[in-house]
Design an enzyme around this catalytic site. Sequence first.
Site, PDB file in Angstrom:
ATOM      1  CD  GLU A 164      -9.832   5.867  -2.472  1.00 34.68           C
ATOM      2  OE1 GLU A 164     -10.657   5.930  -1.545  1.00 34.68           O
ATOM      3  OE2 GLU A 164      -9.034   4.922  -2.612  1.00 34.68           O
ATOM      4  N   GLY A 168       2.485   5.005   4.365  1.00 35.70           N
ATOM      5  CA  GLY A 168       1.841   5.538   5.569  1.00 35.70           C
ATOM      6  C   GLY A 168       0.436   4.986   5.694  1.00 35.70           C
ATOM      7  CD  GLU A 169      -1.623   4.592  10.967  1.00 36.27           C
ATOM      8  OE1 GLU A 169      -2.622   5.331  11.095  1.00 36.27           O
ATOM      9  OE2 GLU A 169      -1.020   4.072  11.914  1.00 36.27           O
ATOM     10  CB  SER A 170      -5.767   4.016   4.893  1.00 31.30           C
ATOM     11  OG  SER A 170      -6.770   4.408   3.998  1.00 31.30           O
ATOM     12  N   GLY A 171      -5.362   7.360   4.517  1.00 27.66           N
ATOM     13  CA  GLY A 171      -5.946   8.651   4.844  1.00 27.66           C
ATOM     14  C   GLY A 171      -4.973   9.679   5.371  1.00 27.66           C
ATOM     15  CB  ILE A 172      -1.479   9.529   6.521  1.00 29.68           C
ATOM     16  CG1 ILE A 172      -0.733  10.366   7.569  1.00 29.68           C
ATOM     17  CG2 ILE A 172      -0.555   9.145   5.368  1.00 29.68           C
ATOM     18  CD1 ILE A 172       0.316   9.604   8.341  1.00 29.68           C
ATOM     19  N   GLY A 173      -2.573  11.208   3.731  1.00 34.09           N
ATOM     20  CA  GLY A 173      -2.278  12.272   2.779  1.00 34.09           C
ATOM     21  C   GLY A 173      -1.325  11.888   1.656  1.00 34.09           C
ATOM     22  CG  HIS A 176      -1.817   1.175   1.326  1.00 37.02           C
ATOM     23  ND1 HIS A 176      -2.808   1.420   0.395  1.00 37.02           N
ATOM     24  CD2 HIS A 176      -1.879   2.188   2.215  1.00 37.02           C
ATOM     25  CE1 HIS A 176      -3.455   2.518   0.721  1.00 37.02           C
ATOM     26  NE2 HIS A 176      -2.906   3.011   1.813  1.00 37.02           N
ATOM     27  NE  ARG A 194      15.916  19.718  15.360  1.00 38.57           N
ATOM     28  CZ  ARG A 194      15.889  20.725  16.241  1.00 38.57           C
ATOM     29  NH1 ARG A 194      15.884  20.461  17.535  1.00 38.57           N
ATOM     30  NH2 ARG A 194      15.885  21.965  15.813  1.00 38.57           N
TER      31      ARG A 194
END
Length: 318
Positions: A206, A157-162, A142, A247
């Site tokens: 999507e 990244g997780e679903s819906g994170i952008g 994914h 950093r």
Amino acid sequence: MASNERVKLTKVIKKMELKNLTPEVNTGDIFLHIPEVNRPALQLTGFYDQFDNDRLQIIGNVEYSYLESLPEKERIDRYRQLLSSNIPCLVFCRELTPEAQVLEMAKTYRIPILQSSKSTSSFMAEVIRWLRAELAPCIVIHGVLVDVYGEGVLITGESGIGKSEAALELIKRGHRLVTDDAVEIRKISDEVLVGQAPGVTKYFIELRGIGIIDVKTLFGVESVKETQQIDMVIKLEDWNKDREYDRLGMEEEYTEYLGTKVVCHSLPIRPGRNLAVIVEAAAVNHRQKKMGYNAAKELYRRVQENLMKGSTDDDDED
């Protein structure tokens, strides 16, 4: 992990633009299992020890000329011995054409005789490269894969994170989409991973709240790409104030796919951060490192020089 364990001969014929000289032979039930090919030079002299009969067999100008130099009966016997060895097919390069008796014999043994207009070396290089990609170990993950300044950036990244929104902004900035949501990753060599889209989702993105958009239609053919080597991974995650984020970037972090390590950066998401600009900067910085320049190490060198200079100045004052 999934792997394409075989490739249909019909697919090879179409991809390599081969002419089938024996259309009566069904090629739909014939498969290739390994990417290597074979030029049956020794076999045409009668030596069949260690013969790799499961490979695609190629007749070039050298083999063809040798066979033509033999008496007819002996030449036909050599062809018969080769065609009766359970080979997947026989390809004649440079538009060389076998005699009618050989074609009839091939029909008897149900061995396809194919013809290519390419030179033998060119055809071998092309078909080996393509078969290696087709038969390479493959997984589906994914994520989103984009080409940013020539660097293949895999955004996870997780679903819906952008992820898709970042990809869309990168496309608007002139970069190219390879695939959204599902990424097929193939290991084509020990160090190279190549990503592409599953056929059904190619060029689609999507966007939650809007739906499916066709990138190729909206932004043009220059906004998409078929395949891309994966050079780095950017992992998007929610900002965690209790976590220490790198950093300086003195040491590279890696993630692993199919046993191959890829440089990986964890990118914390907060409101107001422009993901597309950050991804662009990460891609350019990665390219700089491959070219031998590391900004973090250069800063460290300057700081060390200043410290040494300050220490020297203190000693002079004393």
